[in-house]
Design an enzyme around this catalytic site. Structure first.
Site, PDB file in Angstrom:
ATOM      1  N   SER A  59      24.763  41.326  62.847  1.00 58.51           N
ATOM      2  CA  SER A  59      25.365  40.130  63.444  1.00 58.51           C
ATOM      3  C   SER A  59      25.757  39.075  62.414  1.00 58.51           C
ATOM      4  CB  SER A  59      24.406  39.512  64.455  1.00 58.51           C
ATOM      5  OG  SER A  59      23.174  39.164  63.841  1.00 58.51           O
ATOM      6  N   ASP A 208      19.905  28.997  67.813  1.00 62.13           N
ATOM      7  CA  ASP A 208      18.848  30.013  67.777  1.00 62.13           C
ATOM      8  C   ASP A 208      18.054  29.982  66.474  1.00 62.13           C
ATOM      9  OD1 ASP A 208      20.598  31.148  65.933  1.00 62.13           O
ATOM     10  OD2 ASP A 208      21.068  32.903  67.156  1.00 62.13           O
ATOM     11  N   HIS A 211      21.242  32.385  63.246  1.00 60.09           N
ATOM     12  CA  HIS A 211      22.613  32.663  62.834  1.00 60.09           C
ATOM     13  C   HIS A 211      23.297  31.388  62.347  1.00 60.09           C
ATOM     14  CE1 HIS A 211      21.622  35.903  65.716  1.00 60.09           C
ATOM     15  NE2 HIS A 211      22.308  36.642  64.856  1.00 60.09           N
TER      16      HIS A 211
END
Length: 239
Positions: A59, A208, A211
């Site tokens: 990701s 979060d 990221h």
């Protein structure tokens, strides 16, 4: 190459496991065939031969939580072109991929590129930490991918990951040595921790805490792009 992660940021990295458990790095995955996106396309191609780069990871490459064209590979491509390098980056980042999942799909991705890439950016490991996969398994998978890339005569830059200290000193020691050990063994370039200088800074991270946001991506790209450019300017791979 960057140095060791500063202590204050490394302590903050203990949030990785809890935050990853919430986000699961499971956002929509872009197609591995994506070569240009809206943001990168705005940067005019400079003169000179095209340099093809494969960004193969999870990701953190895919651009989780970001708009199309805002991923790390896009940001690096834009900076390379601005610096006079006619670079095109194929973004083969897949959110949620562990090192084992990456190992399974690497050959397929390589076989479906338009040509042999001039450089491979290899960035996996964050989801291994999430799942607390034994470090020995992560090492085995990363080594197998490097063996495949070596077999094909490809130059590689590893973008490493670090384990949060709350997983215990034994796990941290076993996990954190994977990337420097493999970079030395395979004679490849190493960026030791992809989130260095970004994690722990709320202004540079998404909610979060795992990221990077657009500003954080830009901060990482500012450091990584010159290193990638230097690799492209070097002679043939001799690893």
């Amino acid at each position: 190459m960057i140095g060791a992660l500063p202590l204050t940021r490394y302590v903050v990295a203990s949030m990785l496991v809890q935050a990853l458990a919430l986000s699961a790095c499971s956002g929509p995955a872009p197609s591995p065939a994506t070569t240009t996106t809206a943001m990168a396309a705005k940067t005019a191609r400079p003169a000179g031969p095209e340099r093809l780069i494969l960004a193969f990871g999870d990701s953190l490459y895919a651009g989780y939580g970001l708009e199309r064209g805002q991923s790390l590979p896009d940001a690096i491509q834009s900076r390379l072109r601005t610096g006079g390098i006619n670079a095109t980056i194929v973004n083969a980042g897949v959110s949620g991929d562990t090192s084992a999942a990456g190992r399974q799909r690497l050959a397929f991705v390589l076989d479906n590129l338009p040509r042999k890439p001039d450089l491979v950016l290899l960035g996996l490991g964050g989801n291994d930490v999430l799942r607390q996969i034994p470090a020995a398994e992560t090492r085995l998978n990363m080594a197998a991918m490097l063996d495949e890339l070596d077999k094909r005569g490809l130059r590689v830059m590893l973008t490493g990951m670090k384990a949060p200290p709350n997983l215990g000193p034994d796990y941290v020691a076993a996990f954190d040595t994977i990337w420097p050990d493999l970079a030395a063994t395979h004679k490849e370039a190493l960026y030791p921790f992809i989130l260095d200088g970004v994690i722990g800074n709320p202004a540079l991270m998404q909610g979060d805490h795992v990221h990077p946001n657009v500003r954080g991506v830009g901060r990482i790209a500012d450091t990584l792009a010159p290193l990638v450019g230097a690799q492209l300017k070097d002679g043939p791979h001799g690893g």
